[in-house]
Scaffold this motif. Structure first.
Motif, mmCIF file in Angstrom:
data_model
loop_
_atom_site.group_PDB
_atom_site.id
_atom_site.type_symbol
_atom_site.label_atom_id
_atom_site.label_comp_id
_atom_site.label_asym_id
_atom_site.label_seq_id
_atom_site.Cartn_x
_atom_site.Cartn_y
_atom_site.Cartn_z
ATOM 1 N N ALA A 224 0.095 42.551 33.086
ATOM 2 C CA ALA A 224 1.261 42.135 33.078
ATOM 3 C C ALA A 224 1.964 42.118 34.542
ATOM 4 C CB ALA A 224 2.114 43.367 32.243
ATOM 5 N N ASP A 225 1.351 42.535 35.573
ATOM 6 C CA ASP A 225 1.947 42.298 36.831
ATOM 7 C C ASP A 225 1.634 40.773 37.528
ATOM 8 O OD1 ASP A 225 -0.697 42.771 36.763
ATOM 9 O OD2 ASP A 225 -0.923 43.952 38.832
ATOM 10 N N ALA A 226 1.098 39.890 36.495
ATOM 11 C CA ALA A 226 0.960 38.721 36.930
ATOM 12 C C ALA A 226 1.549 37.659 35.823
ATOM 13 C CB ALA A 226 -0.498 38.416 37.166
ATOM 14 N N ALA A 227 2.255 36.664 36.138
ATOM 15 C CA ALA A 227 2.759 35.777 35.177
ATOM 16 C C ALA A 227 1.715 34.849 34.995
ATOM 17 C CB ALA A 227 3.947 35.154 35.784
ATOM 18 N N PRO A 228 1.987 34.468 33.616
ATOM 19 C CA PRO A 228 0.814 33.235 33.093
ATOM 20 C C PRO A 228 1.183 32.165 34.048
ATOM 21 C CG PRO A 228 2.099 34.274 31.248
ATOM 22 C CD PRO A 228 2.848 35.116 32.535
ATOM 23 N N PRO A 229 0.116 31.259 34.119
ATOM 24 C CA PRO A 229 0.149 30.193 35.185
ATOM 25 C C PRO A 229 0.938 29.028 34.748
ATOM 26 C CG PRO A 229 -1.748 30.159 33.772
ATOM 27 C CD PRO A 229 -1.146 31.308 33.486
ATOM 28 N N VAL A 230 1.318 28.635 33.407
ATOM 29 C CA VAL A 230 2.379 27.995 33.229
ATOM 30 C C VAL A 230 3.500 28.392 32.098
ATOM 31 C CG1 VAL A 230 0.635 25.986 33.278
ATOM 32 C CG2 VAL A 230 1.054 27.531 30.942
ATOM 33 N N PRO A 231 4.420 27.711 31.902
ATOM 34 C CA PRO A 231 5.544 28.136 31.114
ATOM 35 C C PRO A 231 4.942 28.252 29.628
ATOM 36 C CG PRO A 231 6.605 26.675 32.470
ATOM 37 C CD PRO A 231 4.983 26.640 32.516
ATOM 38 N N LEU A 232 5.256 29.411 28.741
ATOM 39 C CA LEU A 232 4.869 29.716 27.667
ATOM 40 C C LEU A 232 6.030 28.968 26.609
ATOM 41 C CD1 LEU A 232 4.099 33.255 27.755
ATOM 42 C CD2 LEU A 232 2.363 31.303 28.016
ATOM 43 N N ASP A 233 5.551 28.396 25.422
ATOM 44 C CA ASP A 233 6.436 27.941 24.555
ATOM 45 C C ASP A 233 6.880 29.122 23.667
ATOM 46 O OD1 ASP A 233 6.190 25.292 25.071
ATOM 47 O OD2 ASP A 233 4.378 25.555 24.179
ATOM 48 N N ALA A 234 6.064 30.218 23.604
ATOM 49 C CA ALA A 234 6.553 31.487 22.759
ATOM 50 C C ALA A 234 5.674 32.594 23.123
ATOM 51 C CB ALA A 234 6.317 31.334 21.437
ATOM 52 N N ALA A 235 6.411 33.645 22.864
ATOM 53 C CA ALA A 235 5.554 35.224 23.453
ATOM 54 C C ALA A 235 5.808 36.064 22.440
ATOM 55 C CB ALA A 235 5.934 35.553 24.676
ATOM 56 N N ILE A 236 4.498 36.634 22.221
ATOM 57 C CA ILE A 236 4.558 37.865 20.972
ATOM 58 C C ILE A 236 4.393 39.287 21.429
ATOM 59 C CG2 ILE A 236 3.724 38.500 18.772
ATOM 60 C CD1 ILE A 236 2.942 35.825 18.073
#
Length: 341
Positions: A224-236
């Protein structure tokens, strides 16, 4: 306590006497079904994070002493005079929603998950951390033959709640799963089958869960201290950590949805409106409906998702809860009672 007995027989059960205490092994009378109840000989009961919330006192107690457990697989061993939906010996599953009033506006509008007077298994009525349990037959499910007892058990909450949460993401192509436990490992497989990209977010430094996520098809896994590499369309969000909400919003593209899928979450810290602006949607999932269950079990009828389980004897319920609390389980913990007698 359980009051109705069946031929004075007794059973092994694990009891919660007070929130924040360890479960206590006990011998209880085998309950007798009434009305539309069925008596179920428990074959397996998965251990859910909601059980932790009940045991640890994150949720206020509704019934004490209590037999927890709401991901129950077993066989019908008896039936009340009004029950007839299932045959003797038939395998059934018992989920978290154990009953609804059928009379409130929510029930009348097809939203029994929001019922004003619900009954929850392992919370309002005794659950599956025992050799036998009672359930209202109207809220039980027939289970796919593709899963044995232990591997079917996590489907009854981790699977069902994950499925309902995923439905709220619509056509999202890139989906972030915050917390990769019992629900996450099932949903990742289902999403991949539908051609979606899964991004798994775990506790910082939890390389074991990250590797597990990658094995199940995640295109990226990190802390959680590293953002995903691309924008997400949704998160759960399956992890009950409110501080993840701003992080998930920050990782989600405009028009995206962030779904909080737990029954309990720590307080959400304040965050700038800019994280929500752009028509992002922040919402929660509450419980499930029977329609959710029927749709989900059709989806996995042929074993389309593999449940990864760690089995514990019923008497080791406290160890299973401790391992779940510490994040030591890949997939789901499942309690397996000894043969009755």
């Amino acid at each position: 306590m359980i009051e109705r007995t069946r031929d004075a027989a007794t059973m092994q059960a694990m009891l919660l006497d007070a929130p924040g205490t360890a479960l206590r092994a006990a011998r209880l009378p085998v309950p007798a079904p009434a009305g539309r109840e069925v008596l179920i000989r428990v074959a397996a009961c998965a251990v859910c994070r909601t059980d932790l919330h009940v045991v640890d006192g994150d949720l206020p107690p509704h019934l004490l002493p209590l037999v927890p457990g709401h991901e129950i697989v077993g066989r019908v061993a008896g039936a009340g005079p009004g029950a007839g939906r299932f045959a003797p010996g038939q395998r059934v599953g018992v989920p978290w929603l154990g009953g609804s009033c059928g009379a409130c506006a929510y029930c009348g509008g097809g939203h029994e998950n929001l019922c004003d007077r619900p009954v929850f298994t392992g919370y309002d009525r005794h659950g599956g951390f025992a050799q036998y349990t009672l359930a209202d037959e109207r809220y039980c499910f027939a289970l796919p033959d593709a899963y044995d007892d232990a591997h079917a058990a996590p489907l009854l909450c981790a699977g069902l709640i994950g499925y309902r949460a995923w439905a709220m993401t619509g056509s999202a192509r890139r989906v972030g799963l915050y917390g990769f436990g019992a629900a996450g490992h099932l949903l990742a497989q289902l999403a991949r089958r539908r051609g979606r990209e899964v991004f798994a977010v775990t506790r910082p430094g939890d390389t074991r869960s990250q590797a597990f996520a990658r094995r199940l098809g995640a295109v990226w896994a990190g802390g959680a201290d590293a953002a995903p590499p691309v924008p997400l369309d949704a998160a759960i969000l399956f992890a009950p950590a409110g501080e993840l909400v701003p992080l998930a919003l920050a990782a989600t593209a405009k028009g995206g949805t962030v779904v909080c899928a737990g029954i309990h979450m720590s307080d959400i810290p304040s965050f700038p409106y800019a994280l929500l602006w752009g028509e992002r949607c922040l919402r929660s999932v509450a419980n499930l409906t029977r329609a959710d269950g029927e749709a989900f079990f059709r989806e996995v009828a042929h074993g389309e998702v593999a449940t990864h389980v760690v089995a514990y004897p019923l008497g080791e319920a406290n160890e299973a809860l401790s391992d779940l609390r510490a994040g030591r389980i890949e997939g789901a913990a499942v309690l397996v009672p000894a043969e009755t007698g």
